[in-house]
Design a protein around this motif. Structure first.
Motif, PDB file in Angstrom:
ATOM      1  N   TYR A   1       0.825  -1.221   0.000  1.00 27.35           N
ATOM      2  CA  TYR A   1       0.000   0.000   0.000  1.00 27.35           C
ATOM      3  C   TYR A   1       0.856   1.268   0.000  1.00 27.35           C
ATOM      4  O   TYR A   1       0.568   2.237  -0.719  1.00 27.35           O
ATOM      5  CB  TYR A   1      -0.921  -0.018   1.221  1.00 27.35           C
ATOM      6  CG  TYR A   1      -1.454   1.334   1.610  1.00 27.35           C
ATOM      7  CD1 TYR A   1      -2.385   1.994   0.817  1.00 27.35           C
ATOM      8  CD2 TYR A   1      -0.994   1.978   2.758  1.00 27.35           C
ATOM      9  CE1 TYR A   1      -2.870   3.255   1.162  1.00 27.35           C
ATOM     10  CE2 TYR A   1      -1.473   3.230   3.112  1.00 27.35           C
ATOM     11  CZ  TYR A   1      -2.403   3.863   2.311  1.00 27.35           C
ATOM     12  OH  TYR A   1      -2.863   5.103   2.650  1.00 27.35           O
ATOM     13  N   GLU A   2       1.946   1.271   0.782  1.00 23.63           N
ATOM     14  CA  GLU A   2       2.788   2.471   0.884  1.00 23.63           C
ATOM     15  C   GLU A   2       3.429   2.876  -0.434  1.00 23.63           C
ATOM     16  O   GLU A   2       3.868   4.023  -0.592  1.00 23.63           O
ATOM     17  CB  GLU A   2       3.877   2.271   1.939  1.00 23.63           C
ATOM     18  CG  GLU A   2       3.452   2.559   3.361  1.00 23.63           C
ATOM     19  CD  GLU A   2       2.761   1.403   4.042  1.00 23.63           C
ATOM     20  OE1 GLU A   2       2.408   1.519   5.227  1.00 23.63           O
ATOM     21  OE2 GLU A   2       2.563   0.354   3.389  1.00 23.63           O
ATOM     22  N   ALA A   3       3.488   1.947  -1.399  1.00 23.05           N
ATOM     23  CA  ALA A   3       4.046   2.312  -2.705  1.00 23.05           C
ATOM     24  C   ALA A   3       3.267   3.462  -3.329  1.00 23.05           C
ATOM     25  O   ALA A   3       3.839   4.320  -4.011  1.00 23.05           O
ATOM     26  CB  ALA A   3       4.038   1.101  -3.635  1.00 23.05           C
ATOM     27  N   LEU A   4       1.976   3.518  -3.082  1.00 23.27           N
ATOM     28  CA  LEU A   4       1.155   4.598  -3.632  1.00 23.27           C
ATOM     29  C   LEU A   4       1.618   5.958  -3.115  1.00 23.27           C
ATOM     30  O   LEU A   4       1.530   6.967  -3.828  1.00 23.27           O
ATOM     31  CB  LEU A   4      -0.314   4.379  -3.282  1.00 23.27           C
ATOM     32  CG  LEU A   4      -0.982   3.121  -3.855  1.00 23.27           C
ATOM     33  CD1 LEU A   4      -2.382   2.966  -3.281  1.00 23.27           C
ATOM     34  CD2 LEU A   4      -1.020   3.166  -5.383  1.00 23.27           C
ATOM     35  N   LEU A   5       2.118   5.975  -1.891  1.00 21.22           N
ATOM     36  CA  LEU A   5       2.575   7.229  -1.287  1.00 21.22           C
ATOM     37  C   LEU A   5       3.828   7.754  -1.967  1.00 21.22           C
ATOM     38  O   LEU A   5       4.126   8.946  -1.898  1.00 21.22           O
ATOM     39  CB  LEU A   5       2.837   7.034   0.207  1.00 21.22           C
ATOM     40  CG  LEU A   5       1.709   6.394   1.025  1.00 21.22           C
ATOM     41  CD1 LEU A   5       2.096   6.331   2.501  1.00 21.22           C
ATOM     42  CD2 LEU A   5       0.400   7.151   0.848  1.00 21.22           C
ATOM     43  N   PHE A   6       4.561   6.876  -2.645  1.00 26.81           N
ATOM     44  CA  PHE A   6       5.777   7.282  -3.355  1.00 26.81           C
ATOM     45  C   PHE A   6       5.462   8.020  -4.654  1.00 26.81           C
ATOM     46  O   PHE A   6       6.375   8.453  -5.356  1.00 26.81           O
ATOM     47  CB  PHE A   6       6.654   6.062  -3.653  1.00 26.81           C
ATOM     48  CG  PHE A   6       7.283   5.442  -2.425  1.00 26.81           C
ATOM     49  CD1 PHE A   6       7.290   6.106  -1.211  1.00 26.81           C
ATOM     50  CD2 PHE A   6       7.862   4.185  -2.487  1.00 26.81           C
ATOM     51  CE1 PHE A   6       7.864   5.539  -0.082  1.00 26.81           C
ATOM     52  CE2 PHE A   6       8.444   3.618  -1.369  1.00 26.81           C
ATOM     53  CZ  PHE A   6       8.451   4.291  -0.158  1.00 26.81           C
ATOM     54  N   SER A   7       4.183   8.170  -4.968  1.00 25.40           N
ATOM     55  CA  SER A   7       3.806   8.933  -6.160  1.00 25.40           C
ATOM     56  C   SER A   7       4.211  10.396  -6.024  1.00 25.40           C
ATOM     57  O   SER A   7       4.413  11.087  -7.021  1.00 25.40           O
ATOM     58  CB  SER A   7       2.294   8.824  -6.396  1.00 25.40           C
ATOM     59  OG  SER A   7       1.915   7.476  -6.573  1.00 25.40           O
TER      60      SER A   7
END
Length: 215
Positions: free
Chosen positions: A123-129
Motif C-alpha cells: 500500500y505504501e508504494a502509492l505514497l511514493f507517487s
C-alpha cells in the motif's frame, strides 16, 4: 441514476482508511459506492477465499480486493510461480495472480461481477507517487530528500521492491522511524492525492479505471 455498490476486501485499517478518504470520494461522482471490509491480516489463502465466498452472497454488489503482494501467502493462486526469483514486471505479476484468484473462485462467484486487485508491492508504494506528501505527516526535509533519491532508482512506485529490507514501508521507517502506518499513512496519502497515484502507478490506475467504468 442509481449507485453501483462495490464490496472491497482489504487487508487492514490503512487500506480501509485509504478507501474511505480517497478512493470513495474520487468514485462518488461516477455513482460508485465503496464498502470496505477489513480482513485483518492475511495468513493463508483459505481465509481470503472464505471471506470472498461470504461476500459473494451479496448479489446486489460487485466484488473486488485490495491486498498487498508483499507477504502475500504462498498458497494464494499464482504466487508460488514468482517465489523462485522469476523476473517479471510488477504489473505482470499482479495481473497474473489476479487472474489465478479469479479462476479459482469464478464458478462459486459466477452470479456477481468479481475482479481481484493486488497492490504492488505494498500500500505504501502509492505514497511514493509524490514523496513530498510525507512532509504533511511530519517527515523532515532531509529524510524526504533521501527517500526521494531511493525511489528515483525505480521506473514507477509499483517497482519499489519486496523484502524485509526494501519493501516500501521499510524504506519509510528507515527515513522516519516514527512513521505510523494508519495515521501518518492516511495523512500522507491525502497530501499526495489519488490523481498523482493514478498518474504514477499504472496497475493501480487500471484498477481505478475499471471501477470508474462500473458507474
Amino acid at each position: 441514476m442509481e449507485y453501483r455498490y462495490i464490496n472491497i476486501l482489504c487487508e487492514g485499517q490503512s487500506e480501509e482508511s485509504f478507501i474511505k478518504k480517497l478512493l470513495a470520494p474520487y468514485l462518488e461522482p461516477h455513482r460508485i459506492y465503496m464498502r470496505p471490509i477489513v480482513l485483518g491480516g492475511v495468513s493463508n489463502y483459505s481465509r481470503i477465499r472464505k471471506e470472498l465466498m461470504s461476500l459473494g452472497k451479496d448479489s446486489s454488489a460487485r466484488l473486488t480486493t485490495m491486498l498487498d503482494y508483499y507477504k502475500l501467502p504462498k498458497d494464494v493462486p499464482g504466487v508460488q510461480k514468482y517465489t523462485g526469483g522469476i523476473k517479471a514486471e510488477p504489473e505482470t505479476i499482479a495481473s497474473d495472480i489476479e487472474k489465478q484468484i479469479w479462476k479459482n473462485l469464478n464458478q462459486e462467484l459466477s452470479c456477481i461481477e468479481f475482479f481481484p486487485y493486488i497492490q504492488m508491492h505494498e500500500y505504501e508504494a502509492l505514497l511514493f507517487s509524490d514523496i513530498n506528501g510525507f512532509c504533511a505527516a511530519g517527515m523532515k526535509s532531509a529524510a524526504i530528500a533521501e527517500l526521494e533519491k531511493e525511489v528515483k532508482k525505480f521506473s514507477t512506485p509499483e517497482h519499489v521492491n519486496n523484502s524485509e529490507q526494501t519493501a516500501p514501508s521499510k524504506r519509510i521507517l528507515r527515513a522516519y522511524p516514527y512513521y505510523q502506518k494508519l495515521s501518518d499513512g492516511t495523512i500522507a496519502a491525502e497530501a499526495v492525492g489519488i490523481k498523482a497515484m493514478i498518474e504514477k502507478c499504472p496497475h493501480f490506475a487500471g484498477w481505478v479505471k475499471k471501477l470508474e467504468g462500473l458507474g
